[in-house]
Design a protein around this motif. Structure first.
Motif, PDB file in Angstrom:
ATOM      1  N   LEU A  34       7.949   0.698  -4.928  1.00  0.00           N
ATOM      2  CA  LEU A  34       7.953   2.068  -5.435  1.00  0.00           C
ATOM      3  C   LEU A  34       8.211   2.093  -6.941  1.00  0.00           C
ATOM      4  O   LEU A  34       7.574   2.862  -7.681  1.00  0.00           O
ATOM      5  N   ALA A  35       9.159   1.267  -7.394  1.00  0.00           N
ATOM      6  CA  ALA A  35       9.495   1.249  -8.821  1.00  0.00           C
ATOM      7  C   ALA A  35       8.316   0.774  -9.670  1.00  0.00           C
ATOM      8  O   ALA A  35       8.042   1.324 -10.739  1.00  0.00           O
ATOM      9  N   GLU A  36       7.607  -0.229  -9.177  1.00  0.00           N
ATOM     10  CA  GLU A  36       6.452  -0.739  -9.922  1.00  0.00           C
ATOM     11  C   GLU A  36       5.385   0.328 -10.088  1.00  0.00           C
ATOM     12  O   GLU A  36       4.675   0.374 -11.099  1.00  0.00           O
ATOM     13  N   ALA A  37       5.278   1.218  -9.078  1.00  0.00           N
ATOM     14  CA  ALA A  37       4.282   2.296  -9.141  1.00  0.00           C
ATOM     15  C   ALA A  37       4.816   3.522  -9.876  1.00  0.00           C
ATOM     16  O   ALA A  37       4.071   4.495 -10.063  1.00  0.00           O
ATOM     17  N   GLY A  38       6.085   3.484 -10.279  1.00  0.00           N
ATOM     18  CA  GLY A  38       6.672   4.611 -10.998  1.00  0.00           C
ATOM     19  C   GLY A  38       6.993   5.807 -10.126  1.00  0.00           C
ATOM     20  O   GLY A  38       7.083   6.933 -10.631  1.00  0.00           O
ATOM     21  N   LEU A  39       7.192   5.606  -8.833  1.00  0.00           N
ATOM     22  CA  LEU A  39       7.481   6.714  -7.932  1.00  0.00           C
ATOM     23  C   LEU A  39       8.988   7.000  -7.908  1.00  0.00           C
ATOM     24  O   LEU A  39       9.798   6.100  -7.665  1.00  0.00           O
ATOM     25  N   GLU A  40       9.334   8.247  -8.176  1.00  0.00           N
ATOM     26  CA  GLU A  40      10.731   8.664  -8.081  1.00  0.00           C
ATOM     27  C   GLU A  40      11.167   8.608  -6.621  1.00  0.00           C
ATOM     28  O   GLU A  40      10.411   8.987  -5.724  1.00  0.00           O
ATOM     29  N   HIS A  41      12.389   8.148  -6.378  1.00  0.00           N
ATOM     30  CA  HIS A  41      12.836   7.999  -4.996  1.00  0.00           C
ATOM     31  C   HIS A  41      14.356   8.130  -4.895  1.00  0.00           C
ATOM     32  O   HIS A  41      15.068   7.996  -5.890  1.00  0.00           O
ATOM     33  N   ALA A  42      14.805   8.414  -3.685  1.00  0.00           N
ATOM     34  CA  ALA A  42      16.229   8.431  -3.357  1.00  0.00           C
ATOM     35  C   ALA A  42      16.388   7.763  -2.003  1.00  0.00           C
ATOM     36  O   ALA A  42      15.430   7.667  -1.215  1.00  0.00           O
ATOM     37  N   VAL A  43      17.604   7.305  -1.710  1.00  0.00           N
ATOM     38  CA  VAL A  43      17.855   6.555  -0.473  1.00  0.00           C
ATOM     39  C   VAL A  43      19.029   7.159   0.280  1.00  0.00           C
ATOM     40  O   VAL A  43      20.084   7.441  -0.304  1.00  0.00           O
TER      41      VAL A  43
ATOM     42  N   ALA B 106       0.810  -1.222   0.000  1.00  0.00           N
ATOM     43  CA  ALA B 106       0.000   0.000   0.000  1.00  0.00           C
ATOM     44  C   ALA B 106       0.839   1.266   0.000  1.00  0.00           C
ATOM     45  O   ALA B 106       0.281   2.373  -0.077  1.00  0.00           O
ATOM     46  N   LEU B 107       2.157   1.147   0.052  1.00  0.00           N
ATOM     47  CA  LEU B 107       3.010   2.325   0.233  1.00  0.00           C
ATOM     48  C   LEU B 107       2.794   3.400  -0.831  1.00  0.00           C
ATOM     49  O   LEU B 107       2.668   4.586  -0.481  1.00  0.00           O
ATOM     50  N   PRO B 108       2.768   3.086  -2.140  1.00  0.00           N
ATOM     51  CA  PRO B 108       2.563   4.156  -3.129  1.00  0.00           C
ATOM     52  C   PRO B 108       1.259   4.936  -2.902  1.00  0.00           C
ATOM     53  O   PRO B 108       1.233   6.167  -3.007  1.00  0.00           O
ATOM     54  N   ARG B 109       0.196   4.206  -2.594  1.00  0.00           N
ATOM     55  CA  ARG B 109      -1.081   4.887  -2.336  1.00  0.00           C
ATOM     56  C   ARG B 109      -0.991   5.789  -1.117  1.00  0.00           C
ATOM     57  O   ARG B 109      -1.519   6.908  -1.115  1.00  0.00           O
ATOM     58  N   LEU B 110      -0.313   5.325  -0.087  1.00  0.00           N
ATOM     59  CA  LEU B 110      -0.197   6.117   1.131  1.00  0.00           C
ATOM     60  C   LEU B 110       0.616   7.383   0.898  1.00  0.00           C
ATOM     61  O   LEU B 110       0.298   8.450   1.441  1.00  0.00           O
ATOM     62  N   ILE B 111       1.664   7.277   0.087  1.00  0.00           N
ATOM     63  CA  ILE B 111       2.458   8.462  -0.253  1.00  0.00           C
ATOM     64  C   ILE B 111       1.599   9.455  -1.045  1.00  0.00           C
ATOM     65  O   ILE B 111       1.622  10.669  -0.794  1.00  0.00           O
ATOM     66  N   ASP B 112       0.831   8.940  -1.977  1.00  0.00           N
ATOM     67  CA  ASP B 112      -0.051   9.793  -2.773  1.00  0.00           C
ATOM     68  C   ASP B 112      -1.061  10.514  -1.891  1.00  0.00           C
ATOM     69  O   ASP B 112      -1.358  11.699  -2.098  1.00  0.00           O
ATOM     70  N   GLU B 113      -1.588   9.817  -0.887  1.00  0.00           N
ATOM     71  CA  GLU B 113      -2.579  10.428   0.005  1.00  0.00           C
ATOM     72  C   GLU B 113      -1.980  11.536   0.856  1.00  0.00           C
ATOM     73  O   GLU B 113      -2.711  12.382   1.378  1.00  0.00           O
ATOM     74  N   LEU B 114      -0.655  11.547   0.978  1.00  0.00           N
ATOM     75  CA  LEU B 114       0.010  12.638   1.692  1.00  0.00           C
ATOM     76  C   LEU B 114       0.305  13.819   0.773  1.00  0.00           C
ATOM     77  O   LEU B 114       0.892  14.815   1.196  1.00  0.00           O
ATOM     78  N   GLY B 115      -0.091  13.698  -0.495  1.00  0.00           N
ATOM     79  CA  GLY B 115       0.093  14.800  -1.428  1.00  0.00           C
ATOM     80  C   GLY B 115       1.452  14.824  -2.093  1.00  0.00           C
ATOM     81  O   GLY B 115       1.874  15.874  -2.611  1.00  0.00           O
ATOM     82  N   HIS B 116       2.154  13.693  -2.107  1.00  0.00           N
ATOM     83  CA  HIS B 116       3.487  13.634  -2.716  1.00  0.00           C
ATOM     84  C   HIS B 116       3.544  12.502  -3.740  1.00  0.00           C
ATOM     85  O   HIS B 116       2.771  11.538  -3.673  1.00  0.00           O
ATOM     86  N   HIS B 117       4.486  12.651  -4.676  1.00  0.00           N
ATOM     87  CA  HIS B 117       4.701  11.630  -5.700  1.00  0.00           C
ATOM     88  C   HIS B 117       6.173  11.242  -5.776  1.00  0.00           C
ATOM     89  O   HIS B 117       6.594  10.616  -6.746  1.00  0.00           O
ATOM     90  N   ARG B 118       6.926  11.613  -4.772  1.00  0.00           N
ATOM     91  CA  ARG B 118       8.340  11.275  -4.678  1.00  0.00           C
ATOM     92  C   ARG B 118       8.610  10.848  -3.235  1.00  0.00           C
ATOM     93  O   ARG B 118       7.930  11.307  -2.305  1.00  0.00           O
ATOM     94  N   ALA B 119       9.611   9.999  -3.047  1.00  0.00           N
ATOM     95  CA  ALA B 119       9.905   9.484  -1.706  1.00  0.00           C
ATOM     96  C   ALA B 119      11.402   9.545  -1.428  1.00  0.00           C
ATOM     97  O   ALA B 119      12.218   9.204  -2.292  1.00  0.00           O
ATOM     98  N   TYR B 120      11.741   9.975  -0.237  1.00  0.00           N
ATOM     99  CA  TYR B 120      13.124   9.978   0.239  1.00  0.00           C
ATOM    100  C   TYR B 120      13.192   8.958   1.368  1.00  0.00           C
ATOM    101  O   TYR B 120      12.624   9.162   2.442  1.00  0.00           O
ATOM    102  N   LEU B 121      13.858   7.828   1.105  1.00  0.00           N
ATOM    103  CA  LEU B 121      13.918   6.742   2.083  1.00  0.00           C
ATOM    104  C   LEU B 121      15.123   6.912   2.995  1.00  0.00           C
ATOM    105  O   LEU B 121      16.248   7.176   2.525  1.00  0.00           O
TER     106      LEU B 121
END
Length: 370
Positions: free
Chosen positions: A62-71, A28-43
């Motif tokens: 995250l990759a399957e959902a196409g979310l840009e991210h950094a670690v 559910a992580l991509p959906r939860l990030i979207d519900e926070l108003g963001h489309h990128r994630a910093y892990l």
């Protein structure tokens, strides 16, 4: 269980965070990030989580959902102020994003401070917490415990705005946890429950969370320790640890954590191991003052309802986990004891202990456990 005394001026309690609990809930992580108003994630995580393959599982989602991210994975077992600076600098370069804290208490604590530090002003960036251990309860509050190497003391950094908006409690992420880490983090959760029942800040709501937490952890932690693949045990310990975190957020902790923080700051001892070293001694010190609370803890652990039973159960559980050892075997030198006593005295959690303490008394307790 006894009736908790109600504060004369009543209670004002805000729910801590949204909980997503259950095997596979990480999907559910991509959906939860979207519900926070963001489309990128910093892990924010550590290298142990990466080495265990857990980070790759999250990145695949995250990759399957196409979310840009950094670690940022340079979080040590005891994150320092320099950790916060490095992580915040990376987040500033990456740009606006939801912060995803993945790991045990160290990455979760560091993430809160980083989410604050990367912003020029309040509020901090929104944060999701994904614990990969069952013990710290760090997903329930907005403050992180950060080490200041210059003073060898723990400092508390945080703000309500970086309290995790969502806690993703997926027990499948803990099935590969080594037995020694299962023991150390689980013992931390047990202490959270016991101290939440007995602290000066205890109230009826924190006590309800704490009693259930103690019951779950005492029953299922030995099972998870024996068989790390037992998903039911992992699930119940994870839920118990979260409830203990809910409890401590409302009630505060006490002297076991005050001493534990100081021991870790001086000797680098893993947090749960430091707690195990002093738990029995502190409970004996508090027994006259906290007898009724300890009786509640004993009943939650399935024993007779008195302080002596609670102390015996806590000791036996720590011994069964093979986690209890004298301080001399944990990297603590005798000449450190006065400084550890001073640091514990200065720790805010010590003031919440049920029995009053002095620095001299804490030095004596340390001598007893040495």
């Amino acid at each position: 269980m006894r009736d908790q005394e109600l504060p004369a001026d009543g209670l004002s309690i805000e729910p801590t965070c949204r909980i997503e609990f259950g095997p596979g809930r990480i999907a559910a992580l991509p959906r939860l990030i979207d519900e926070l108003g963001h489309h990128r994630a910093y892990l924010i995580t550590d290298r142990g989580v990466r080495a265990a393959g857990v980070l790759d599982r999250v990145l695949a989602v995250l990759a399957e959902a196409g979310l840009e991210h950094a670690v940022f994975d340079d979080v040590a077992a005891n994150p320092t102020l320099s950790t916060v600076e490095s992580g915040a600098a990376g987040l500033e370069r990456f740009g606006s994003a939801a912060v995803v804290a993945l790991g045990g208490g160290s990455p979760l604590d560091a993430a809160k401070a980083i989410a604050l530090r990367a912003q020029p002003r309040l509020p901090g960036l929104p944060l999701l917490a994904i614990p990969t251990t069952a013990g710290t309860g760090a997903e329930t509050n907005g403050f992180g415990v950060i080490e200041d190497p210059a003073t060898r003391r723990k400092v508390y950094l945080g703000h309500a705005s970086v309290r995790p908006a969502v806690a993703v409690l997926d027990p499948e992420l803990t099935t590969g946890l080594p037995a020694r880490i299962t023991a150390a983090t689980g013992l931390d959760a047990l202490v959270h429950g016991i101290e939440s029942l007995s602290s000066r800040g205890a109230n009826p709501i924190s006590a309800a969370y704490a009693a259930q937490a103690v019951a779950l952890v005492a029953r299922w932690l030995p099972v998870a320790h024996r068989d790390g693949t037992d998903l039911e045990a992992r699930s119940r310990v994870m839920l118990g640890a979260h409830l203990a975190g809910q409890a401590l957020t409302l009630s505060g902790l006490g002297l076991v954590h005050g001493l534990g923080h100081a021991i870790t700051g001086h000797a680098g001892t893993p947090h749960g191991v430091a707690l195990a070293a002093v738990l029995e001694t502190v409970m004996e010190f508090n027994a006259d003052t906290a007898g009724e609370a300890y009786a509640d803890a004993a009943r939650a652990m399935g024993a007779g309802g008195d302080a002596a039973a609670a102390i015996r159960c806590a000791r036996d559980l720590a011994d069964g986990l093979e986690i209890r050892a004298p301080l001399r075997d944990l990297g603590v030198h005798r000449d450190m004891l006065p400084s550890i006593a001073a640091a514990a005295t200065a720790d805010p959690v010590t003031r919440n202990n049920p029995a009053n303490t002095t620095e001299a008394q804490l030095h004596d307790l340390l001598q007893t456990t040495y």
